[in-house]
Design a protein around this motif. Structure first.
Motif, PDB file in Angstrom:
ATOM      1  N   LEU A   1       7.659 -21.576  58.629  1.00  0.00           N
ATOM      2  CA  LEU A   1       8.221 -22.777  59.251  1.00  0.00           C
ATOM      3  C   LEU A   1       7.236 -23.382  60.242  1.00  0.00           C
ATOM      4  O   LEU A   1       7.179 -24.616  60.396  1.00  0.00           O
ATOM      5  N   ARG A   2       6.439 -22.553  60.935  1.00  0.00           N
ATOM      6  CA  ARG A   2       5.410 -23.085  61.835  1.00  0.00           C
ATOM      7  C   ARG A   2       4.362 -23.871  61.047  1.00  0.00           C
ATOM      8  O   ARG A   2       3.892 -24.920  61.505  1.00  0.00           O
ATOM      9  N   ARG A   3       4.003 -23.380  59.876  1.00  0.00           N
ATOM     10  CA  ARG A   3       3.046 -24.108  59.033  1.00  0.00           C
ATOM     11  C   ARG A   3       3.618 -25.451  58.603  1.00  0.00           C
ATOM     12  O   ARG A   3       2.907 -26.464  58.574  1.00  0.00           O
ATOM     13  N   ILE A   4       4.910 -25.484  58.303  1.00  0.00           N
ATOM     14  CA  ILE A   4       5.561 -26.756  57.934  1.00  0.00           C
ATOM     15  C   ILE A   4       5.533 -27.724  59.115  1.00  0.00           C
ATOM     16  O   ILE A   4       5.256 -28.925  58.950  1.00  0.00           O
ATOM     17  N   LEU A   5       5.804 -27.214  60.319  1.00  0.00           N
ATOM     18  CA  LEU A   5       5.756 -28.068  61.517  1.00  0.00           C
ATOM     19  C   LEU A   5       4.351 -28.629  61.732  1.00  0.00           C
ATOM     20  O   LEU A   5       4.190 -29.818  62.072  1.00  0.00           O
ATOM     21  N   GLU A   6       3.339 -27.809  61.510  1.00  0.00           N
ATOM     22  CA  GLU A   6       1.958 -28.261  61.688  1.00  0.00           C
ATOM     23  C   GLU A   6       1.596 -29.333  60.659  1.00  0.00           C
ATOM     24  O   GLU A   6       0.923 -30.327  60.996  1.00  0.00           O
ATOM     25  N   ILE A   7       2.027 -29.139  59.420  1.00  0.00           N
ATOM     26  CA  ILE A   7       1.757 -30.142  58.377  1.00  0.00           C
ATOM     27  C   ILE A   7       2.430 -31.464  58.733  1.00  0.00           C
ATOM     28  O   ILE A   7       1.819 -32.539  58.597  1.00  0.00           O
ATOM     29  N   ALA A   8       3.669 -31.390  59.208  1.00  0.00           N
ATOM     30  CA  ALA A   8       4.393 -32.609  59.587  1.00  0.00           C
ATOM     31  C   ALA A   8       3.703 -33.312  60.751  1.00  0.00           C
ATOM     32  O   ALA A   8       3.596 -34.548  60.782  1.00  0.00           O
ATOM     33  N   GLU A   9       3.221 -32.516  61.713  1.00  0.00           N
ATOM     34  CA  GLU A   9       2.515 -33.110  62.862  1.00  0.00           C
ATOM     35  C   GLU A   9       1.238 -33.805  62.406  1.00  0.00           C
ATOM     36  O   GLU A   9       0.903 -34.899  62.896  1.00  0.00           O
ATOM     37  N   ASP A  10       0.504 -33.182  61.481  1.00  0.00           N
ATOM     38  CA  ASP A  10      -0.725 -33.788  60.967  1.00  0.00           C
ATOM     39  C   ASP A  10      -0.425 -35.092  60.224  1.00  0.00           C
ATOM     40  O   ASP A  10      -1.149 -36.092  60.396  1.00  0.00           O
ATOM     41  N   LEU A  11       0.629 -35.080  59.427  1.00  0.00           N
ATOM     42  CA  LEU A  11       1.004 -36.292  58.679  1.00  0.00           C
ATOM     43  C   LEU A  11       1.417 -37.407  59.623  1.00  0.00           C
ATOM     44  O   LEU A  11       1.076 -38.575  59.418  1.00  0.00           O
ATOM     45  N   THR A  12       2.149 -37.045  60.678  1.00  0.00           N
ATOM     46  CA  THR A  12       2.572 -38.054  61.660  1.00  0.00           C
ATOM     47  C   THR A  12       1.365 -38.625  62.383  1.00  0.00           C
ATOM     48  O   THR A  12       1.276 -39.844  62.614  1.00  0.00           O
ATOM     49  N   ALA A  13       0.410 -37.756  62.740  1.00  0.00           N
ATOM     50  CA  ALA A  13      -0.800 -38.223  63.427  1.00  0.00           C
ATOM     51  C   ALA A  13      -1.618 -39.140  62.521  1.00  0.00           C
ATOM     52  O   ALA A  13      -2.137 -40.177  62.968  1.00  0.00           O
ATOM     53  N   GLU A  14      -1.771 -38.796  61.225  1.00  0.00           N
ATOM     54  CA  GLU A  14      -2.505 -39.641  60.277  1.00  0.00           C
ATOM     55  C   GLU A  14      -1.839 -40.997  60.135  1.00  0.00           C
ATOM     56  O   GLU A  14      -2.517 -42.039  60.075  1.00  0.00           O
ATOM     57  N   LYS A  15      -0.512 -40.982  60.101  1.00  0.00           N
ATOM     58  CA  LYS A  15       0.214 -42.248  59.965  1.00  0.00           C
ATOM     59  C   LYS A  15       0.013 -43.126  61.186  1.00  0.00           C
ATOM     60  O   LYS A  15      -0.198 -44.344  61.077  1.00  0.00           O
ATOM     61  N   GLN A  16       0.023 -42.528  62.356  1.00  0.00           N
ATOM     62  CA  GLN A  16      -0.172 -43.282  63.597  1.00  0.00           C
ATOM     63  C   GLN A  16      -1.601 -43.845  63.665  1.00  0.00           C
ATOM     64  O   GLN A  16      -1.799 -44.989  64.058  1.00  0.00           O
ATOM     65  N   ASN A  17      -2.584 -43.042  63.247  1.00  0.00           N
ATOM     66  CA  ASN A  17      -3.957 -43.486  63.253  1.00  0.00           C
ATOM     67  C   ASN A  17      -4.145 -44.660  62.292  1.00  0.00           C
ATOM     68  O   ASN A  17      -4.862 -45.636  62.567  1.00  0.00           O
ATOM     69  N   GLY A  18      -3.514 -44.573  61.104  1.00  0.00           N
ATOM     70  CA  GLY A  18      -3.611 -45.648  60.117  1.00  0.00           C
ATOM     71  C   GLY A  18      -2.988 -46.912  60.630  1.00  0.00           C
ATOM     72  O   GLY A  18      -3.500 -48.020  60.415  1.00  0.00           O
ATOM     73  N   THR A  19      -1.898 -46.788  61.324  1.00  0.00           N
ATOM     74  CA  THR A  19      -1.214 -47.985  61.894  1.00  0.00           C
ATOM     75  C   THR A  19      -2.084 -48.620  62.962  1.00  0.00           C
ATOM     76  O   THR A  19      -2.193 -49.864  63.040  1.00  0.00           O
ATOM     77  N   GLU A  20      -2.743 -47.789  63.780  1.00  0.00           N
ATOM     78  CA  GLU A  20      -3.600 -48.341  64.842  1.00  0.00           C
ATOM     79  C   GLU A  20      -4.800 -49.088  64.261  1.00  0.00           C
ATOM     80  O   GLU A  20      -5.208 -50.141  64.782  1.00  0.00           O
ATOM     81  N   LYS A  21      -5.397 -48.577  63.136  1.00  0.00           N
ATOM     82  CA  LYS A  21      -6.547 -49.233  62.536  1.00  0.00           C
ATOM     83  C   LYS A  21      -6.165 -50.575  61.965  1.00  0.00           C
ATOM     84  O   LYS A  21      -6.914 -51.538  62.021  1.00  0.00           O
ATOM     85  N   LYS A  22      -4.967 -50.672  61.384  1.00  0.00           N
ATOM     86  CA  LYS A  22      -4.517 -51.955  60.834  1.00  0.00           C
ATOM     87  C   LYS A  22      -4.294 -52.959  61.954  1.00  0.00           C
ATOM     88  O   LYS A  22      -4.570 -54.129  61.832  1.00  0.00           O
TER      89      LYS A  22
END
Length: 318
Positions: free
Chosen positions: A297-318
């Motif tokens: 479950l910790r690995r799932i939380l880390e994957i979700a955090e990474d996906l959220t961070a990537e999404k935020q970074n992509g939104t900022e670049k746009k």
């Protein structure tokens, strides 16, 4: 009947002991009474049985006539409660009593004389008399508190030292002024129980200790319940974070992108948010330990955090 009255009733049933003890108890009764001097000796108490015992002790110890009277009093919480007065009147009789306790009658104020209780048993009798005269003890279900409300400031330190000197016991009473009058008191339950037993009220001491044990059991149950509730809250919060993480993965890359072992636990957690980690592990085939479930479950939380961070970074670049 109040707990304090029960204790005094028990003390009144205590055998007076040897002549020295009888005199020591009479001394404790009179010294801490309302009036102590050549012009009068008087004790005021709310318990008729204690008043009768006081009169008997004083009469036998000093060989004088003792009067007991009673009247209704508004003092106290019991409507119509009686106030008993035990008194020795007349200068000759008062002088005889004072002489019995080693006073000339000219002392001002009259000091506490330890010569009037030369033995350990006499000290117990003296303290019993003092308690019957000016003492009280609160019901242990409310609080642990025993006190002597003294008539004169100069008696406080002497009484405190007498209690502290009881052999084989370690009782250290405290002193305060309440509305200008001295009070010697105890707050420690074991010290109160020891003093009650020493004075001759083991039944009161036993009731106090039983009440203490009941309090401790209740407190332990409350602490355990609070601890379990806190753990439940913590588990629920963790499960909620895990469900949100699983939804994040599902709504971005999809659960199919997860490794088989993570996808399996993710689906199980999402469908059973109320299960504990141990229960989740036991539901898998083959079962895994609680720590194994927690690791996945910790690995799932880390994957979700990474996906959220990537999404935020992509939104900022746009």
């Amino acid at each position: 009947m109040s707990f304090s009255a029960q204790v005094k009733q028990e003390l009144c049933r205590k055998d007076g002991g040897c002549p020295h003890c009888l005199r020591a108890e009479a001394y404790g009764l009179l010294l801490f009474g309302k009036q102590f001097g050549p012009d009068g000796l008087q004790i005021s108490m709310e318990h008729p049985e204690a008043a009768r015992r006081a009169a008997q002790c004083i009469a036998q110890a000093a060989g004088v006539m003792v009067e007991v009277s009673s009247r209704l009093s508004r003092r106290g919480k019991t409507p119509g409660a009686g106030l008993c007065t035990v008194s020795v009147e007349g200068q000759d009789a008062c002088g005889q009593v004072l002489s019995c306790f080693g006073y000339s009658g000219t002392e001002a104020p009259f000091p506490l004389r330890t010569q009037n209780f030369p033995h350990t048993c006499c000290l117990a009798a003296f303290l019993r008399g003092a308690f019957l005269s000016c003492g009280s003890v609160t019901h242990p279900q409310k609080e642990y508190h025993l006190e002597f409300a003294l008539p004169r400031n100069d008696l406080a330190e002497g009484l405190r030292q007498c209690i502290a000197s009881i052999p084989d016991l370690s009782i250290q009473p405290s002193c305060i002024l309440r509305k200008g009058s001295p009070v010697v008191y105890l707050k420690d339950s074991e010290a109160i129980a020891d003093l009650l037993t020493y004075m001759g009220a083991p039944g009161g001491a036993m009731e106090l200790m039983q009440a203490k044990m009941l309090k401790e059991v209740r407190n332990n149950i409350n602490r355990r319940t609070n601890f379990e509730n806190a753990n439940l809250d913590k588990t629920a919060a963790a499960a909620a974070r895990q469900v949100i993480a699983i939804e994040t993965i599902r709504d971005t890359v999809g659960l199919r992108e997860l490794p088989q072992e993570l996808r399996e636990i993710a689906v199980l957690r999402y469908e059973n948010p109320d299960l504990s980690l141990r229960e989740l592990g036991e539901s898998l085939t083959p079962p895994i330990s609680r720590s194994g479930v927690n690791h996945r479950l910790r690995r799932i939380l880390e994957i979700a955090e990474d996906l959220t961070a990537e999404k935020q970074n992509g939104t900022e670049k746009k």
